[in-house]
Scaffold this active site. Sequence first.
Site, PDB file in Angstrom:
ATOM      1  N   LYS A  21      90.799  16.312  74.089  1.00 10.01           N
ATOM      2  CA  LYS A  21      91.811  17.284  74.532  1.00 10.01           C
ATOM      3  C   LYS A  21      93.213  16.730  74.339  1.00 10.01           C
ATOM      4  O   LYS A  21      94.093  17.410  73.797  1.00 10.01           O
ATOM      5  CB  LYS A  21      91.540  17.607  76.008  1.00 10.01           C
ATOM      6  N   GLN A 168     101.498  11.771  80.491  1.00  5.36           N
ATOM      7  CA  GLN A 168     102.185  13.042  80.233  1.00  5.36           C
ATOM      8  C   GLN A 168     103.692  12.858  80.340  1.00  5.36           C
ATOM      9  O   GLN A 168     104.453  13.353  79.503  1.00  5.36           O
ATOM     10  CB  GLN A 168     101.707  14.108  81.217  1.00  5.36           C
ATOM     11  N   ASP A 314      90.797  10.579  84.479  1.00  6.04           N
ATOM     12  CA  ASP A 314      90.119  11.876  84.554  1.00  6.04           C
ATOM     13  C   ASP A 314      88.637  11.755  84.894  1.00  6.04           C
ATOM     14  O   ASP A 314      87.945  12.766  85.026  1.00  6.04           O
ATOM     15  CB  ASP A 314      90.263  12.623  83.219  1.00  6.04           C
ATOM     16  N   LYS A 341      95.946  16.743  90.516  1.00  6.07           N
ATOM     17  CA  LYS A 341      95.350  17.180  89.236  1.00  6.07           C
ATOM     18  C   LYS A 341      95.041  18.679  89.333  1.00  6.07           C
ATOM     19  O   LYS A 341      95.618  19.365  90.156  1.00  6.07           O
ATOM     20  CB  LYS A 341      94.094  16.349  88.934  1.00  6.07           C
TER      21      LYS A 341
END
Length: 437
Positions: A21, A168, A314, A341
């Site tokens: 992803k 990010q 994650d 999250k």
Amino acid sequence: MNIVVNPSALNSGAVSVPGDKSISHRALMLGAVADGTTTISGFLAGEDCRATLGALRAMGVKIDELSATDLSVSGAGLYGLRRPSGPLDMGNSGTAMRLFAGLLCGQSFSSTLIGDESLSNRPMNRVIKPLSMMGARIGAEEGKPPLHIDGGQKLTGLVYRLPVASAQVKSAILLAGLYADGEVTVIEPAVTRDHTERMLRSMGVALTQGETQIILNGGQNLKGTNIEVPADLSSAAFVILAAIISADAEVTIARVGVNPTRTGVIDILKDMGADISIDNVQLFGEEPVADITVRSSRLFGIDVDPAKVSLAIDEFPVLFVAAACADGKTTFTGLEELRVKESDRIAAMAEGLRALSVPVDESPDGAVVHGGKLYGGVVRSHGDHRIAMSFAVAGTVAEWPVHIEDTDAVATSFPGFVDCLRSLGVDIACQDGGGES
Ligand code: S3P
């Protein structure tokens, strides 16, 4: 949609899982602002990456879909994006919203980024602050989406020490840095995934990368390239754990990304006693990939090393399930980021495991999970793909069926999840329309 899993032993075999992803988002974004064509194979055709694709098309980028996973992006160049006619919808994707904030704050036009209910409640000040220090103007209500990005701002370099370890935020600064007059330096408190840095390099951008410090000079053009996306280790993790906790299985997953900034889950599972081997290591561009083979193993409770958190960020939902299946107790600390999250993942996992009669002591930054028997029951996914898939894995070893509510979000990251587990012999069903997830 809901998912029901009945206790099942896995067959041995080989499976593939969809593309990564993080890399799929970046391939689209960097390809869009590169000069020339970028081809992408192994693209993740999940909802999150489709949101990125839709936003780029809305800004005039030509993207041809040769198949669901093979794309060709006609790069518009650093200054070739066009003003979108309406808000750009990032769906459920924090990665899309934060990376676009960086990419769009240096454009000549203004834009607005919106998201679904979960994304609309996620913190954005972490990107707004450093980007504003570079000269960006970004409006948000109490630090939450929608983000209103003013165009036509002149960006300058900066030296920024990230207060939280976040790939990010790092990536948003680097993307804005492409448009800056001067040099950006990002210093991380812990190593985070470095896909942006690797892909920028593969597109001809010079950057200096130390272990936790990255320096980039603004004004560099990107060259289109061919990107082969590895299978996503974060998706493979569900299959890996299902095989480990099964009675007698050996499962191989082909060409999975094993970038060392992502492999914390393998190290932690090995620390717990898992039998996992990594073979046929090769490079897809700048990204290492390998075939991962996993065999059923007895797991033991451990104190998970908080230094590994950013390398497995994650995978903690599925690691909580591993802990529930282990002998003894497993202690997780340093997980405060999990609370912001797609859901509050500490609370969601504690609630779901308790519903399966697993004792969990929750703390602000983690939990102690007391391993042993899992009973059946009904658990809520909180609309979070990784919570839903983690409990599907738990269902394979529970005493009775596990019902997982509200599992549509699985399609954000792992289209084909249900079929993948079914191909390994898991007794798994979808309810409410019975569609594929
Ligand atoms: C991602 C970074 C991580 C991760 C997310 C994807 C990325 O988020 O949780 O799923 O692609 O950069 P943070 O950077 O917020 O930790």
